[in-house]
Design a protein around this motif. Structure first.
Motif, PDB file in Angstrom:
ATOM      1  N   PHE A 150     -12.169  20.746  34.700  1.00 39.18           N
ATOM      2  CA  PHE A 150     -13.584  21.184  35.430  1.00 39.18           C
ATOM      3  C   PHE A 150     -13.912  21.245  36.957  1.00 39.18           C
ATOM      4  N   HIS A 151     -13.363  19.867  36.968  1.00 38.70           N
ATOM      5  CA  HIS A 151     -13.036  19.328  38.710  1.00 38.70           C
ATOM      6  C   HIS A 151     -11.670  20.374  39.662  1.00 38.70           C
ATOM      7  N   ASN A 152     -10.598  20.347  38.357  1.00 36.52           N
ATOM      8  CA  ASN A 152      -9.916  21.697  39.146  1.00 36.52           C
ATOM      9  C   ASN A 152     -10.198  22.628  39.219  1.00 36.52           C
ATOM     10  N   ILE A 153     -10.934  23.498  38.497  1.00 36.50           N
ATOM     11  CA  ILE A 153     -11.370  24.779  38.747  1.00 36.50           C
ATOM     12  C   ILE A 153     -12.434  24.141  39.826  1.00 36.50           C
ATOM     13  N   VAL A 154     -13.105  24.001  39.972  1.00 28.08           N
ATOM     14  CA  VAL A 154     -14.515  23.902  41.097  1.00 28.08           C
ATOM     15  C   VAL A 154     -13.682  24.032  42.315  1.00 28.08           C
ATOM     16  N   SER A 155     -13.070  23.253  42.129  1.00 27.29           N
ATOM     17  CA  SER A 155     -12.116  22.681  43.403  1.00 27.29           C
ATOM     18  C   SER A 155     -10.884  24.273  43.711  1.00 27.29           C
ATOM     19  N   LEU A 156     -10.197  24.186  42.635  1.00 21.35           N
ATOM     20  CA  LEU A 156     -10.022  25.111  43.117  1.00 21.35           C
ATOM     21  C   LEU A 156     -11.155  26.438  43.356  1.00 21.35           C
ATOM     22  N   ARG A 157     -12.070  27.084  42.583  1.00 21.39           N
ATOM     23  CA  ARG A 157     -12.522  27.949  42.857  1.00 21.39           C
ATOM     24  C   ARG A 157     -13.496  28.100  44.423  1.00 21.39           C
ATOM     25  N   SER A 158     -13.479  26.931  44.813  1.00 19.63           N
ATOM     26  CA  SER A 158     -13.969  26.220  46.709  1.00 19.63           C
ATOM     27  C   SER A 158     -13.256  27.906  47.477  1.00 19.63           C
ATOM     28  N   ILE A 159     -11.616  27.096  47.274  1.00 21.77           N
ATOM     29  CA  ILE A 159     -10.994  27.456  48.484  1.00 21.77           C
ATOM     30  C   ILE A 159     -10.982  29.413  47.420  1.00 21.77           C
ATOM     31  N   VAL A 160     -10.868  29.868  46.956  1.00 18.64           N
ATOM     32  CA  VAL A 160     -11.036  31.315  46.590  1.00 18.64           C
ATOM     33  C   VAL A 160     -12.101  31.313  47.457  1.00 18.64           C
ATOM     34  N   LEU A 161     -13.462  30.758  47.289  1.00 17.34           N
ATOM     35  CA  LEU A 161     -14.093  31.382  48.110  1.00 17.34           C
ATOM     36  C   LEU A 161     -14.522  31.297  49.558  1.00 17.34           C
ATOM     37  N   VAL A 162     -13.315  30.362  50.326  1.00 21.41           N
ATOM     38  CA  VAL A 162     -13.257  30.318  51.793  1.00 21.41           C
ATOM     39  C   VAL A 162     -12.396  31.703  51.907  1.00 21.41           C
ATOM     40  N   PHE A 163     -11.738  32.006  51.074  1.00 15.73           N
ATOM     41  CA  PHE A 163     -10.969  32.796  51.549  1.00 15.73           C
ATOM     42  C   PHE A 163     -11.340  34.317  51.200  1.00 15.73           C
ATOM     43  N   GLU A 164     -12.500  34.815  50.095  1.00 13.34           N
ATOM     44  CA  GLU A 164     -13.175  35.560  50.354  1.00 13.34           C
ATOM     45  C   GLU A 164     -14.666  35.912  51.139  1.00 13.34           C
ATOM     46  N   MET A 165     -14.382  34.225  51.903  1.00 14.43           N
ATOM     47  CA  MET A 165     -15.486  34.957  53.261  1.00 14.43           C
ATOM     48  C   MET A 165     -14.760  35.416  54.500  1.00 14.43           C
ATOM     49  N   ILE A 166     -13.213  34.924  54.902  1.00  9.37           N
ATOM     50  CA  ILE A 166     -12.668  35.137  55.569  1.00  9.37           C
ATOM     51  C   ILE A 166     -12.504  36.609  55.162  1.00  9.37           C
ATOM     52  N   ASN A 167     -12.030  37.425  53.972  1.00 10.03           N
ATOM     53  CA  ASN A 167     -12.067  38.911  53.639  1.00 10.03           C
ATOM     54  C   ASN A 167     -13.181  39.798  54.375  1.00 10.03           C
ATOM     55  N   LEU A 168     -14.096  38.895  54.151  1.00  6.42           N
ATOM     56  CA  LEU A 168     -15.982  39.805  53.764  1.00  6.42           C
ATOM     57  C   LEU A 168     -15.627  40.094  55.409  1.00  6.42           C
ATOM     58  N   TRP A 169     -15.468  38.634  56.549  1.00  5.51           N
ATOM     59  CA  TRP A 169     -15.599  38.727  58.032  1.00  5.51           C
ATOM     60  C   TRP A 169     -14.637  39.710  57.875  1.00  5.51           C
ATOM     61  N   LEU A 170     -13.730  39.545  57.990  1.00  3.89           N
ATOM     62  CA  LEU A 170     -12.252  40.311  58.421  1.00  3.89           C
ATOM     63  C   LEU A 170     -12.706  41.702  58.272  1.00  3.89           C
ATOM     64  N   ILE A 171     -12.781  42.174  56.788  1.00  3.55           N
ATOM     65  CA  ILE A 171     -13.578  44.413  56.403  1.00  3.55           C
ATOM     66  C   ILE A 171     -14.635  44.770  57.679  1.00  3.55           C
ATOM     67  N   LYS A 172     -15.616  43.359  57.643  1.00  2.00           N
ATOM     68  CA  LYS A 172     -16.242  43.700  58.578  1.00  2.00           C
ATOM     69  C   LYS A 172     -15.957  44.046  60.156  1.00  2.00           C
ATOM     70  N   GLU A 173     -15.478  43.331  60.969  1.00  2.00           N
ATOM     71  CA  GLU A 173     -14.683  43.253  62.541  1.00  2.00           C
ATOM     72  C   GLU A 173     -13.958  44.669  62.360  1.00  2.00           C
ATOM     73  N   LEU A 174     -12.899  45.005  61.396  1.00  2.00           N
ATOM     74  CA  LEU A 174     -12.221  46.307  61.290  1.00  2.00           C
ATOM     75  C   LEU A 174     -12.685  47.497  61.184  1.00  2.00           C
ATOM     76  N   LEU A 175     -13.718  47.391  60.061  1.00  2.00           N
ATOM     77  CA  LEU A 175     -14.570  48.745  60.604  1.00  2.00           C
ATOM     78  C   LEU A 175     -15.570  48.732  61.154  1.00  2.00           C
ATOM     79  N   ILE A 176     -16.373  47.671  62.257  1.00  2.00           N
ATOM     80  CA  ILE A 176     -17.286  48.121  63.271  1.00  2.00           C
ATOM     81  C   ILE A 176     -16.098  48.794  64.744  1.00  2.00           C
ATOM     82  N   ASN A 177     -14.329  47.934  64.429  1.00  2.00           N
ATOM     83  CA  ASN A 177     -13.247  48.104  65.731  1.00  2.00           C
ATOM     84  C   ASN A 177     -12.943  49.835  65.102  1.00  2.00           C
ATOM     85  N   LEU A 178     -13.025  49.423  64.479  1.00  2.00           N
ATOM     86  CA  LEU A 178     -12.635  51.495  63.777  1.00  2.00           C
ATOM     87  C   LEU A 178     -14.014  52.424  63.609  1.00  2.00           C
ATOM     88  N   LYS A 179     -14.331  52.216  64.271  1.00  2.00           N
ATOM     89  CA  LYS A 179     -16.242  52.881  63.966  1.00  2.00           C
ATOM     90  C   LYS A 179     -15.828  53.834  63.128  1.00  2.00           C
TER      91      LYS A 179
END
Length: 440
Positions: A150-179
């Motif tokens: 269970f602790h391994n699951i939470v640890s890996l899930r935290s890593i996945v969430l970090v990448f998800e936040m990066i994805n959301l930021w990158l999508i936002k930036e690309l949408l803005i840049n591409l108008k």
């Protein structure tokens, strides 16, 4: 008020699927997934027509993902192999060098409830690991917390969430840049397939998307070096983004293409060095080829060909059809690379989406999470196929509704019929728009 009520209903559906229903409870799972998908469509419609801030979308998306932080992965058991490989690395054992069962039998790994659970529950005990070294790095990090699943699951899930936040930021930036209208961020932020398969079931396609988004982001700035590194990251996580390799042929002028190729080659050599230098490339390739020529799940064209071949032969032709379809897919993808010139970032994104579609339709195995990279990239195009597919692909989980795995081809037919209808409608709209641009 309707937005908050919809978010509340969506949250209850996600929690119900993540905490209270097993994979075998297909009808209740499908019901809750349908509710969450309808809520998703309503949220996108609301964000399109009302002025909500991007911060509200980002915070709401994060909260929905955090709801699953304490959930056990329900729809997939791949994570047992993740932690098994990660623990092997921690013990200084090459995960490509031996079969899991042999390691326990010969005493290389200790006999304990933890290790025996990982071995008993994993779905690939008789195969060498097929996960690339960069993938393995995150397995290893997730096991630093110790021998507690269970602790391994939470640890890996935290890593996945970090990448998800990066994805959301990158999508936002690309949408803005591409108008492009920024409400499109909601197409990714609230998609239930994304939330369940990444945060819930710990699949790495979100990290693959991170690499592809980085490649698009830096391509839009004509930065060859970082575009190459972003794409290399995607390939380093999983081999599947190699299918988009031909797209770069017409994306650069000659000097930039040479630079891109050299940087990519060097980056991939570094990322795959542990596999290449460890002397276990043959084991890795054996398992990879076995997977390609033995496993069947939620296929489309392959199942049609297999059914048709039944009139002439009395055995499963996957050993022939699997490689043949891969060869055909490679030829089509090369054709897209050579004949579809990429002029803009949106053109590049559109071509990547079509390449993923061609590739997946010709595969023998199409798990729901395979759609995620193309779905994320499709936000920068007018192609909504993968959004439609993300709604119908859940039907494939009907195969797990019984104790013995068995696919219901009526479910698969319905899934791909909905995809075909969407494809026809998109093609019709494209033809209509193109025709209206012709001067009279």
């Amino acid at each position: 008020m309707k937005t908050y009520l919809t978010l509340s209903l969506y949250s209850m559906a996600i929690v119900g699927m993540g905490y209270f229903l097993p994979r075998s409870a297909f009808i209740p799972q499908l019901t809750l997934y349908s509710i969450s998908f309808c809520a998703y469509l309503f949220l996108v419609y609301t964000f399109k027509n009302q002025k909500y801030s991007l911060n509200f979308i980002l915070i709401s998306a994060l909260v929905l993902r955090l709801l699953l932080m304490g959930a056990w992965p329900v729809l997939s058991d791949d994570f047992y192999r993740y932690f098994f490989d990660g623990q092997l690395i921690g013990l200084g054992i090459n995960p490509y060098a031996a079969l899991p069962g042999d390691l326990l039998a010969n005493g290389t790994i200790p006999r304990s409830v933890y290790w025996e659970t990982l071995l008993d529950k994993m779905n690939s005990p008789n195969y060498f690991s097929v996960y690339p070294p960069l993938h393995q790095l995150f397995f290893w990090i997730s096991t630093w917390i110790g021998e507690d699943i269970f602790h391994n699951i939470v640890s890996l899930r935290s890593i996945v969430l970090v990448f998800e936040m990066i994805n959301l930021w990158l999508i936002k930036e690309l949408l803005i840049n591409l108008k492009i209208p920024t409400y499109r961020l909601a197409w990714y932020a609230f998609n239930p397939l994304i939330i369940l398969e990444l945060t819930g079931n710990l699949h790495f396609e979100g990290m693959v998307l991170t690499g592809l988004l980085l490649a698009l982001y830096f391509y839009s700035r004509k930065n060859v070096k970082f575009t190459a590194l972003g794409w290399s990251l995607a390939v380093g996580i999983k081999l599947s983004p190699l299918l988009t390799a031909p797209i770069w042929i017409k994306s650069w002028k000659k000097s930039d293409f040479i630079k891109f190729t050299l940087i990519t080659s060097l980056a991939l050599l570094v990322l795959f060095a542990p596999l290449l230098l460890g002397g276990q490339l043959a084991n890795f390739y054996t398992s990879f080829r076995l997977y390609q020529s033995s496993f069947e799940f939620n296929a489309s064209i392959y199942y049609g060909l297999r059914w048709f071949s039944g009139f002439f032969i009395d055995y499963n032709p996957i050993g022939l059809l699997g490689p043949s379809l891969n060869f055909f897919a490679a030829a089509l993808l090369l054709g897209i690379g050579f004949f579809k010139k990429t002029l803009t970032t949106s053109d590049l994104a559109s071509n990547i989406v079509w390449m993923y579609l061609v590739f997946l339709l010709l595969q023998t195995t199409v798990h729901p999470w395979y759609l995620i990279p193309a779905l994320g990239i499709s936000l920068f195009t007018a192609n909504y196929l993968f959004i439609v597919w993300s709604g119908s692909v859940f039907l494939s989980y009907h195969a797990y509704s019984q104790q013995v795995f068995k696919e219901d081809f009526r479910m698969i037919a319905l899934e791909y019929l909905l995809l075909l209808i969407a494809l026809v409608l998109i093609g019709y709209r494209y033809h209509k728009n193109k025709k209206s641009q012709i001067p009279h």
